[in-house]
Write a protein that holds these residues in place. Sequence first.
Motif, PDB file in Angstrom:
ATOM      1  N   GLU A  59      31.688  51.334 116.321  1.00  0.00           N
ATOM      2  CA  GLU A  59      31.164  51.056 117.153  1.00  0.00           C
ATOM      3  C   GLU A  59      31.690  49.754 118.005  1.00  0.00           C
ATOM      4  O   GLU A  59      30.979  49.278 119.030  1.00  0.00           O
ATOM      5  N   ARG A  60      32.547  49.474 117.712  1.00  0.00           N
ATOM      6  CA  ARG A  60      33.058  48.288 117.742  1.00  0.00           C
ATOM      7  C   ARG A  60      33.901  48.411 120.264  1.00  0.00           C
ATOM      8  O   ARG A  60      33.833  48.203 120.435  1.00  0.00           O
ATOM      9  N   VAL A  61      34.503  50.037 119.412  1.00  0.00           N
ATOM     10  CA  VAL A  61      35.098  50.072 120.781  1.00  0.00           C
ATOM     11  C   VAL A  61      34.439  51.451 121.213  1.00  0.00           C
ATOM     12  O   VAL A  61      34.850  51.769 122.617  1.00  0.00           O
ATOM     13  N   ILE A  62      33.699  52.083 121.094  1.00  0.00           N
ATOM     14  CA  ILE A  62      33.472  53.487 121.751  1.00  0.00           C
ATOM     15  C   ILE A  62      32.119  52.687 123.159  1.00  0.00           C
ATOM     16  O   ILE A  62      32.221  53.932 123.961  1.00  0.00           O
ATOM     17  N   GLY A  63      31.861  52.430 123.250  1.00  0.00           N
ATOM     18  CA  GLY A  63      30.735  52.089 124.704  1.00  0.00           C
ATOM     19  C   GLY A  63      31.767  51.637 125.397  1.00  0.00           C
ATOM     20  O   GLY A  63      31.511  52.437 126.647  1.00  0.00           O
ATOM     21  N   PRO A  64      32.584  51.086 125.944  1.00  0.00           N
ATOM     22  CA  PRO A  64      33.582  51.071 127.122  1.00  0.00           C
ATOM     23  C   PRO A  64      34.261  52.470 127.193  1.00  0.00           C
ATOM     24  O   PRO A  64      34.614  52.586 128.723  1.00  0.00           O
ATOM     25  N   LEU A  65      34.765  53.682 126.632  1.00  0.00           N
ATOM     26  CA  LEU A  65      35.230  54.773 127.138  1.00  0.00           C
ATOM     27  C   LEU A  65      34.253  54.979 127.213  1.00  0.00           C
ATOM     28  O   LEU A  65      34.615  56.085 128.320  1.00  0.00           O
ATOM     29  N   VAL A 144      39.546  55.608 130.045  1.00  0.00           N
ATOM     30  CA  VAL A 144      40.216  57.151 130.609  1.00  0.00           C
ATOM     31  C   VAL A 144      40.329  57.007 132.605  1.00  0.00           C
ATOM     32  O   VAL A 144      38.917  55.871 132.839  1.00  0.00           O
ATOM     33  N   ALA A 145      41.533  56.086 132.567  1.00  0.00           N
ATOM     34  CA  ALA A 145      40.991  56.360 134.325  1.00  0.00           C
ATOM     35  C   ALA A 145      40.327  56.666 135.246  1.00  0.00           C
ATOM     36  O   ALA A 145      40.289  58.738 134.344  1.00  0.00           O
ATOM     37  N   PRO A 146      39.852  56.517 136.043  1.00  0.00           N
ATOM     38  CA  PRO A 146      38.447  57.501 136.997  1.00  0.00           C
ATOM     39  C   PRO A 146      38.756  58.837 137.639  1.00  0.00           C
ATOM     40  O   PRO A 146      37.949  60.232 137.422  1.00  0.00           O
ATOM     41  N   ASP A 147      40.126  59.195 137.346  1.00  0.00           N
ATOM     42  CA  ASP A 147      40.245  60.047 138.171  1.00  0.00           C
ATOM     43  C   ASP A 147      41.594  61.483 137.438  1.00  0.00           C
ATOM     44  O   ASP A 147      41.865  62.272 137.387  1.00  0.00           O
ATOM     45  N   PHE A 148      40.918  61.324 136.315  1.00  0.00           N
ATOM     46  CA  PHE A 148      41.624  62.120 134.870  1.00  0.00           C
ATOM     47  C   PHE A 148      41.178  63.419 134.802  1.00  0.00           C
ATOM     48  O   PHE A 148      41.645  64.499 134.677  1.00  0.00           O
ATOM     49  N   LEU A 149      39.414  63.667 135.338  1.00  0.00           N
ATOM     50  CA  LEU A 149      39.120  64.433 134.948  1.00  0.00           C
ATOM     51  C   LEU A 149      39.185  66.081 136.297  1.00  0.00           C
ATOM     52  O   LEU A 149      39.237  66.628 136.479  1.00  0.00           O
ATOM     53  N   ARG A 150      39.405  65.438 137.598  1.00  0.00           N
ATOM     54  CA  ARG A 150      39.799  65.674 139.284  1.00  0.00           C
ATOM     55  C   ARG A 150      41.458  66.230 139.087  1.00  0.00           C
ATOM     56  O   ARG A 150      41.302  67.033 139.206  1.00  0.00           O
ATOM     57  N   ILE A 151      42.325  65.161 137.787  1.00  0.00           N
ATOM     58  CA  ILE A 151      43.510  65.813 138.109  1.00  0.00           C
ATOM     59  C   ILE A 151      43.712  67.102 136.777  1.00  0.00           C
ATOM     60  O   ILE A 151      44.187  67.973 137.364  1.00  0.00           O
ATOM     61  N   MET A 152      43.153  67.369 135.488  1.00  0.00           N
ATOM     62  CA  MET A 152      43.103  67.987 134.845  1.00  0.00           C
ATOM     63  C   MET A 152      42.300  68.829 135.285  1.00  0.00           C
ATOM     64  O   MET A 152      42.560  70.353 135.131  1.00  0.00           O
ATOM     65  N   ASN A 153      41.124  69.381 136.392  1.00  0.00           N
ATOM     66  CA  ASN A 153      40.637  70.852 137.072  1.00  0.00           C
ATOM     67  C   ASN A 153      41.667  70.756 138.023  1.00  0.00           C
ATOM     68  O   ASN A 153      42.035  72.591 138.131  1.00  0.00           O
ATOM     69  N   ASP A 154      42.893  70.247 138.088  1.00  0.00           N
ATOM     70  CA  ASP A 154      43.094  70.717 139.490  1.00  0.00           C
ATOM     71  C   ASP A 154      44.752  71.783 138.758  1.00  0.00           C
ATOM     72  O   ASP A 154      44.813  72.282 139.222  1.00  0.00           O
ATOM     73  N   LYS A 155      44.982  71.431 137.369  1.00  0.00           N
ATOM     74  CA  LYS A 155      45.801  71.893 136.271  1.00  0.00           C
ATOM     75  C   LYS A 155      45.069  72.997 135.950  1.00  0.00           C
ATOM     76  O   LYS A 155      46.158  73.876 136.089  1.00  0.00           O
ATOM     77  N   LEU A 156      44.008  73.298 135.462  1.00  0.00           N
ATOM     78  CA  LEU A 156      43.441  74.422 134.942  1.00  0.00           C
ATOM     79  C   LEU A 156      43.160  75.320 136.499  1.00  0.00           C
ATOM     80  O   LEU A 156      43.528  76.849 135.663  1.00  0.00           O
ATOM     81  N   ILE A 157      43.409  75.253 137.175  1.00  0.00           N
ATOM     82  CA  ILE A 157      43.247  75.518 138.397  1.00  0.00           C
ATOM     83  C   ILE A 157      43.780  76.199 138.459  1.00  0.00           C
ATOM     84  O   ILE A 157      44.212  78.060 139.035  1.00  0.00           O
ATOM     85  N   ARG A 408      37.164  46.663 129.149  1.00  0.00           N
ATOM     86  CA  ARG A 408      37.074  47.045 129.329  1.00  0.00           C
ATOM     87  C   ARG A 408      37.910  47.926 130.430  1.00  0.00           C
ATOM     88  O   ARG A 408      38.838  47.153 130.546  1.00  0.00           O
ATOM     89  N   LEU A 409      37.885  49.026 131.333  1.00  0.00           N
ATOM     90  CA  LEU A 409      38.216  49.273 132.348  1.00  0.00           C
ATOM     91  C   LEU A 409      38.889  48.260 133.557  1.00  0.00           C
ATOM     92  O   LEU A 409      39.546  47.964 133.992  1.00  0.00           O
ATOM     93  N   ASP A 410      37.909  47.550 134.150  1.00  0.00           N
ATOM     94  CA  ASP A 410      37.832  46.657 134.941  1.00  0.00           C
ATOM     95  C   ASP A 410      38.936  45.511 133.992  1.00  0.00           C
ATOM     96  O   ASP A 410      39.960  44.939 135.235  1.00  0.00           O
ATOM     97  N   GLU A 411      39.157  45.367 133.022  1.00  0.00           N
ATOM     98  CA  GLU A 411      39.573  44.286 132.436  1.00  0.00           C
ATOM     99  C   GLU A 411      40.840  44.609 132.781  1.00  0.00           C
ATOM    100  O   GLU A 411      41.939  43.613 132.768  1.00  0.00           O
ATOM    101  N   LEU A 412      41.234  45.702 132.313  1.00  0.00           N
ATOM    102  CA  LEU A 412      42.996  45.939 131.829  1.00  0.00           C
ATOM    103  C   LEU A 412      43.127  46.030 133.564  1.00  0.00           C
ATOM    104  O   LEU A 412      44.497  45.806 134.115  1.00  0.00           O
ATOM    105  N   ARG A 413      42.816  46.498 134.988  1.00  0.00           N
ATOM    106  CA  ARG A 413      43.237  46.340 135.606  1.00  0.00           C
ATOM    107  C   ARG A 413      43.612  45.108 136.314  1.00  0.00           C
ATOM    108  O   ARG A 413      44.350  44.539 137.424  1.00  0.00           O
ATOM    109  N   SER A 414      42.690  44.370 135.586  1.00  0.00           N
ATOM    110  CA  SER A 414      42.875  42.812 135.865  1.00  0.00           C
ATOM    111  C   SER A 414      44.359  41.904 135.646  1.00  0.00           C
ATOM    112  O   SER A 414      43.979  40.891 136.209  1.00  0.00           O
ATOM    113  N   ARG A 415      44.630  42.809 134.699  1.00  0.00           N
ATOM    114  CA  ARG A 415      45.708  41.924 134.310  1.00  0.00           C
ATOM    115  C   ARG A 415      46.911  41.881 134.722  1.00  0.00           C
ATOM    116  O   ARG A 415      47.327  43.104 135.224  1.00  0.00           O
TER     117      ARG A 415
END
Length: 415
Positions: A59-65, A144-157, A408-415
């Motif tokens: 419950e502590r970590v699944i929301g940001p994911l 998960v980085a924002p372009d993750f599924l775009r990259i996986m889509n490319d690899k599958l195609i 959260r992902l935005d916190e991670l980028r600001s580090r």
Amino acid sequence: MPLLHAMLNVVYLAMQLFTGAIGVYQIVMSLFGIWHKREPIRHDPAKRFAVIIAAHNEERVIGPLIDSLTAQEYPKALFDIHVIADNCTDHTADVARRHGAVVHIRTDHEKRGKGFAIEWMLERLWSSNVQYDAIVMFDADNLVAPDFLRIMNDKLIEGNKVIQGYLGVKNPFDTWVSVSMAISYWYSNRMWQNARQNLHLSSSLGGTGLCIDMALLKEMGWGATGLTEDLEFGVRCVERGIIPIWAHDAVVYDEKPTTLLASMRQRLRWMQGHFHCAKHHMVPLLMAGIRERNFVKFDAGVYLFQPARFLILFLTSLMLLLQISTPHTSLMSHVASFLPTDFWVAVNVFLYLQMPLALFLERVNWKAYVGLILLPFFLWTWGPVVFQAYFTKTNRRWAHTVHKRAIRLDELRSR
């Protein structure tokens, strides 16, 4: 005493040959990891994904994911987020629903663990009316980085069936343990995984950030319910001639333990699963690699032969220590040396220099270089972990790793 000295000679020479061979093997292989160029995204979104998250009291970590997944640069109609609330006694299910995931409650106190939960979830997906092209797996503590599924889509195609994403760390500078783990992952990503991708060898599956073609999964079945379900599935793929590939630019951030005890407990589980998998698959892979002249299978067998890539550093360091101390120890004074001390010095220097090189190539924060000072102490803890794992390899009980950092992902980028 002559018999004892003869036995020591045989054991010591065998140790030198084994350790020297895998040390040189890794040095040569890692050279191919230096090169990486980010690939452009070539294809429009087309594949439909089932995103699967196995969660036990998270419950502590699944929301940001889930938030990082809903923010993907990919059409919302082409992916669904499925959370398995596996034997949960907290509010994981409520939090997941609140953040927009489809929640599946699983209660099975006999078949515990991530592998069983995934197998159960797949059966539910296959019996539903929704058709997916691929599944993507994440752990509940990930981001998960924002372009993750775009990259996986490319690899599958492009025809790939099994794709492993980049395994980053979301809390690298919490403690000396977490930064040591982070350095280990940065090194593995660049000098191990990327190197093998450049050589068209099999990627090692990490259990999270993993994408699998659904048709292949239906054909093979999941069948991976051990302590290292990712390793089991990856080995079965290689045996079938399917090469899991590495997507260096598809980034997943994972939470690492902050205490040595928690880290050793987690690594013990990994090594127990590794030994169990090696027992069933190592020899067949090595033999098939030699018989078929298939370097992909041979390399996968070598990986199973040595239970952890960082055990190489532990063993070569130990060998150097033994080599230096031999003249001063009465028992070891009669033991012959097959490889000179200079060889072990050179191997250790080259292996350890790969660490700062990997950090430089991955452009990580300068704080990581400070962590290099304590890294040798962390690497030496692999020794007792592997030793204990070998003698407890029959253990099949899943040990849950507690996650606490709701970054959260935005916190991670600001580090």
